[in-house]
Design a protein around this motif. Structure first.
Motif, PDB file in Angstrom:
ATOM      1  N   SER A 165       0.966  -1.308  -0.086  1.00 16.96           N
ATOM      2  CA  SER A 165       0.118  -0.153  -0.168  1.00 16.96           C
ATOM      3  C   SER A 165       0.795   1.262   0.123  1.00 16.96           C
ATOM      4  N   LEU A 166       2.075   1.316   0.387  1.00 12.75           N
ATOM      5  CA  LEU A 166       2.999   2.346   0.317  1.00 12.75           C
ATOM      6  C   LEU A 166       4.284   2.213  -0.278  1.00 12.75           C
ATOM      7  N   VAL A 197      -3.912   3.962  -6.193  1.00  9.37           N
ATOM      8  CA  VAL A 197      -4.776   2.552  -6.237  1.00  9.37           C
ATOM      9  C   VAL A 197      -4.536   1.865  -5.112  1.00  9.37           C
ATOM     10  N   MET A 198      -3.177   1.372  -4.904  1.00  5.82           N
ATOM     11  CA  MET A 198      -2.717   0.443  -3.918  1.00  5.82           C
ATOM     12  C   MET A 198      -3.225   0.766  -2.617  1.00  5.82           C
ATOM     13  N   TRP A 199      -3.365   2.195  -2.234  1.00  3.02           N
ATOM     14  CA  TRP A 199      -3.729   2.220  -0.855  1.00  3.02           C
ATOM     15  C   TRP A 199      -4.874   1.348  -0.516  1.00  3.02           C
ATOM     16  N   MET A 200      -5.828   1.361  -1.301  1.00  6.37           N
ATOM     17  CA  MET A 200      -7.143   0.708  -1.147  1.00  6.37           C
ATOM     18  C   MET A 200      -7.004  -0.966  -0.430  1.00  6.37           C
ATOM     19  N   ILE A 379      -4.389  -2.362 -12.362  1.00  3.64           N
ATOM     20  CA  ILE A 379      -3.170  -2.166 -11.520  1.00  3.64           C
ATOM     21  C   ILE A 379      -3.848  -2.743  -9.893  1.00  3.64           C
ATOM     22  N   LEU A 380      -4.889  -2.589  -9.614  1.00  8.52           N
ATOM     23  CA  LEU A 380      -5.503  -2.874  -8.226  1.00  8.52           C
ATOM     24  C   LEU A 380      -5.514  -4.626  -8.161  1.00  8.52           C
ATOM     25  N   LEU A 381      -6.052  -4.988  -9.480  1.00 13.14           N
ATOM     26  CA  LEU A 381      -6.107  -6.698  -9.448  1.00 13.14           C
ATOM     27  C   LEU A 381      -4.975  -7.227  -9.378  1.00 13.14           C
ATOM     28  N   ILE A 382      -3.906  -6.737 -10.201  1.00 17.42           N
ATOM     29  CA  ILE A 382      -2.648  -7.475 -10.227  1.00 17.42           C
ATOM     30  C   ILE A 382      -1.932  -7.270  -8.932  1.00 17.42           C
ATOM     31  N   GLY A 383      -2.106  -6.163  -8.170  1.00 17.46           N
ATOM     32  CA  GLY A 383      -1.377  -5.918  -7.227  1.00 17.46           C
ATOM     33  C   GLY A 383      -1.930  -7.068  -5.867  1.00 17.46           C
ATOM     34  N   ILE A 384      -3.169  -6.977  -5.910  1.00 12.84           N
ATOM     35  CA  ILE A 384      -3.916  -7.612  -5.071  1.00 12.84           C
ATOM     36  C   ILE A 384      -3.682  -8.960  -5.044  1.00 12.84           C
ATOM     37  N   ALA A 385      -3.813  -9.538  -6.362  1.00 12.16           N
ATOM     38  CA  ALA A 385      -3.579 -11.019  -6.777  1.00 12.16           C
ATOM     39  C   ALA A 385      -2.379 -11.273  -6.369  1.00 12.16           C
ATOM     40  N   ALA A 386      -1.402 -10.534  -6.662  1.00 12.65           N
ATOM     41  CA  ALA A 386      -0.023 -10.944  -6.292  1.00 12.65           C
ATOM     42  C   ALA A 386       0.086 -11.054  -4.577  1.00 12.65           C
ATOM     43  N   ALA A 387      -0.384 -10.171  -3.985  1.00 12.36           N
ATOM     44  CA  ALA A 387      -0.226 -10.031  -2.648  1.00 12.36           C
ATOM     45  C   ALA A 387      -0.865 -11.113  -1.874  1.00 12.36           C
ATOM     46  N   VAL A 388      -2.275 -11.381  -2.251  1.00 10.85           N
ATOM     47  CA  VAL A 388      -3.112 -12.391  -1.535  1.00 10.85           C
ATOM     48  C   VAL A 388      -2.239 -13.726  -1.540  1.00 10.85           C
ATOM     49  N   GLY A 389      -2.451 -14.378  -0.459  1.00 10.94           N
ATOM     50  CA  GLY A 389      -1.608 -15.684  -0.207  1.00 10.94           C
ATOM     51  C   GLY A 389      -0.382 -15.494   0.350  1.00 10.94           C
ATOM     52  N   ASP A 390       0.295 -14.424   0.356  1.00  8.98           N
ATOM     53  CA  ASP A 390       1.560 -14.239   1.027  1.00  8.98           C
ATOM     54  C   ASP A 390       1.059 -14.687   2.472  1.00  8.98           C
ATOM     55  N   ALA A 391      -0.038 -13.817   3.145  1.00  5.53           N
ATOM     56  CA  ALA A 391      -0.371 -14.239   4.425  1.00  5.53           C
ATOM     57  C   ALA A 391      -0.903 -15.955   4.121  1.00  5.53           C
ATOM     58  N   GLY A 392      -0.512 -16.608   5.079  1.00  5.82           N
ATOM     59  CA  GLY A 392      -1.245 -17.909   4.886  1.00  5.82           C
ATOM     60  C   GLY A 392      -0.259 -18.906   4.431  1.00  5.82           C
ATOM     61  N   LEU A 432     -12.363 -10.524  -1.212  1.00  3.06           N
ATOM     62  CA  LEU A 432     -13.717  -9.871  -1.258  1.00  3.06           C
ATOM     63  C   LEU A 432     -13.670  -8.159  -1.593  1.00  3.06           C
ATOM     64  N   PHE A 433     -12.862  -7.610  -1.199  1.00  5.86           N
ATOM     65  CA  PHE A 433     -12.712  -6.215  -1.044  1.00  5.86           C
ATOM     66  C   PHE A 433     -12.070  -5.901  -2.544  1.00  5.86           C
ATOM     67  N   GLY A 434     -11.074  -6.682  -2.886  1.00  2.64           N
ATOM     68  CA  GLY A 434     -10.355  -6.630  -4.082  1.00  2.64           C
ATOM     69  C   GLY A 434     -11.293  -6.626  -5.262  1.00  2.64           C
ATOM     70  N   ALA A 435     -12.356  -7.624  -5.345  1.00  2.00           N
ATOM     71  CA  ALA A 435     -13.153  -7.793  -6.388  1.00  2.00           C
ATOM     72  C   ALA A 435     -14.032  -6.401  -6.346  1.00  2.00           C
ATOM     73  N   ILE A 436     -14.471  -6.242  -5.130  1.00  6.51           N
ATOM     74  CA  ILE A 436     -15.576  -4.994  -5.101  1.00  6.51           C
ATOM     75  C   ILE A 436     -14.774  -3.666  -5.400  1.00  6.51           C
ATOM     76  N   PHE A 437     -13.669  -3.473  -4.929  1.00  3.27           N
ATOM     77  CA  PHE A 437     -12.971  -2.358  -5.432  1.00  3.27           C
ATOM     78  C   PHE A 437     -12.626  -2.113  -6.913  1.00  3.27           C
ATOM     79  N   ALA A 438     -12.452  -3.402  -7.623  1.00  7.45           N
ATOM     80  CA  ALA A 438     -12.040  -3.546  -8.882  1.00  7.45           C
ATOM     81  C   ALA A 438     -13.326  -2.808  -9.756  1.00  7.45           C
ATOM     82  N   MET A 439     -14.442  -3.675  -9.352  1.00 11.04           N
ATOM     83  CA  MET A 439     -15.743  -3.131 -10.169  1.00 11.04           C
ATOM     84  C   MET A 439     -16.080  -1.648  -9.950  1.00 11.04           C
ATOM     85  N   PHE A 440     -15.760  -1.208  -8.541  1.00  8.87           N
ATOM     86  CA  PHE A 440     -15.879   0.327  -8.283  1.00  8.87           C
ATOM     87  C   PHE A 440     -14.974   1.203  -9.420  1.00  8.87           C
TER      88      PHE A 440
END
Length: 442
Positions: A165-166, A197-200, A379-392, A432-440
């Motif tokens: 995000s920063l 965008v990525m601050w979201m 940008i948001l989809l690629i950024g979150i798609a890369a980050a999601v899964g780092d946790a876990g 969940l938020f990534g998909a919603i924000f991408a639609m927004f």
């Protein structure tokens, strides 16, 4: 689509990772398979196995060049982290802070999250601070009956949220990598565009942390650890090494902010440490060796991931895969969820968001265009798609780091107390938020 070289190669990589094959070897094998099965050959030549193998390797090596700056940045930051870890600077700072955070469970956990955030941007030591911070605090956690799963979530939150995000510290690395890989696939954006965008992405992380604190708020009993396991931090004082390390941190931070170059900031920070005694001249080789040990493997994973991304593009199988996925996605919302879930699987397998970016960008940019997403949403989809899964991910530093500290006395399970809680409380909100924000964003 079931015979698509890109699809088969990614499935192979995931299977190898699940079987606990070395991540770097898994990527190399999958890349070679994609190139040979996809029939990569020099222009004008008839297919032969030997020629395809050699040309695939050549394309792979050429593609690795795309992440050279990122790899260098990681190595140099590793040296800074090693230099800091060889001083008492972090312990002294933690000792000052810890006196104000032990009165309330909520404040304690939030403070741990904030300190963890600083390790990614303000003082870029990555996970090196955890073995210094956590073991001395275990006795305090036991007395307060804090559920360590909440602390694991707080640590993972701090290790992941700042870089997604920063554009500072490791975040600048992440943003630069996003920018380069999107440019390689035809989308030219500035770092400021990514930051806007990525601050979201921080919003679902904050939501996840709050939920984790609420769910794990009940007291949990642990065996009392031996007093000898906790370090006496009160006797530590600032010396030449500590002041020299602090000077290097300040220089590195200012340079990267002013010039937007993390390698330059890290290099000048290291030189400053050497000049002012943060790194003793006689200990320079040991410090560099330790830094390479800390960050070297991740740096090389990112290099081979860039080569893998180049192979996927060269096979020519991406357009076919994009058309097939777009036809079953059920529109933009379904496509966004599908992209994020696939990103989750890849990142969990590889164990690093940075290594995931080159792989998914090659596929996601044309897919997002096909689905009708605009630049900000892409940008948001690629950024979150890369980050999601780092946790876990069991193989991620974002989970291995917290476990290394919290299991210091053998009472914290890596899978059940770190991986599963962080997976649930961060990956699900990100999707969940990534998909919603991408639609927004459209």
């Amino acid at each position: 689509m079931l015979t698509n070289p890109v699809l088969l190669s990614i499935i192979m990589m995931l299977v190898l990772c699940v079987l606990r094959c070395n991540v770097m070897l898994s990527i190399l094998i999958s890349a070679m398979f994609a190139g040979i099965y996809g029939g990569i050959m020099p222009d004008g030549e008839a297919f032969s196995f030997i020629a395809s193998t050699m040309h695939t390797l050549s394309v792979f090596i050429e593609g690795m060049k795309g992440n050279l700056e990122t790899a260098l940045s990681y190595i140099l930051l590793g040296v800074i982290a090693a230099a800091i870890s060889r001083t008492n600077l972090t312990a002294i700072l933690i000792n000052k802070i810890s006196k104000f955070i032990t009165k309330n469970k909520f404040y304690f956990i939030v403070a741990i999250a904030i300190i963890s955030c600083f390790s990614q941007n303000l003082v870029p030591v990555h996970i090196a601070f955890i073995p210094i911070l956590i073991p001395p605090l275990l006795a305090i956690m036991n007395k307060m009956k804090i559920d360590r799963r909440a602390v694991a979530c707080a640590l993972t939150f701090g290790l992941q949220t700042p870089y997604i995000s920063l554009p500072v510290g490791f975040g600048l690395l992440f943003f630069n990598l996003l920018q380069k890989e999107m440019a390689n696939n035809g989308l030219t954006v500035a770092i400021s565009d990514i930051a806007s965008v990525m601050w979201m992405a921080a919003i679902p992380m904050v939501v996840g942390l709050i939920l984790a604190i609420i769910v794990f708020r009940k007291p949990r009993d642990y065996q009392v650890i031996e007093e000898g396991m906790a370090r006496n931090l009160d006797d530590l004082k600032m010396g030449i090494k500590e002041w020299g390390a602090l000077a290097g941190i300040v220089v590195a931070f200012i340079i990267q902010i002013c010039f937007g170059s993390l390698p330059l900031g890290a290099l000048l920070g290291i030189i400053t440490m050497i000049i002012f005694g943060g790194i003793k001249y006689k200990e320079m080789d040991k410090t560099f060796d330790q830094g390479i040990h800390i960050m070297g493997f991740i740096a090389f994973v990112m290099l081979v991931a860039a080569g893998y991304g180049e192979i996927l593009r060269t096979t020519g199988g991406i357009p076919e895969l994009v058309n097939a996925v777009a036809s079953v996605a059920g529109g933009k919302l379904g496509g966004a969820f599908l992209m994020l879930v696939i990103g989750l699987l890849i990142t969990i397998g590889i164990g690093t968001s940075f290594g995931t970016i080159p792989i998914i960008t090659a596929i996601y940019y044309p897919l997002a265009i096909e689905l009708g997403f605009g630049t900000e949403a892409i940008i948001l989809l690629i950024g979150i798609a890369a980050a999601v899964g780092d946790a876990g991910s069991p193989a991620s530093d974002s989970t291995l780091g917290p476990t290394s500290g919290l299991n210091f006395d053998g009472q914290h399970n890596h899978i059940y107390d770190t991986c599963i809680p962080t997976f649930v409380f961060f990956n699900i909100p990100l999707i969940l938020f990534g998909a919603i924000f991408a639609m927004f964003l459209g």
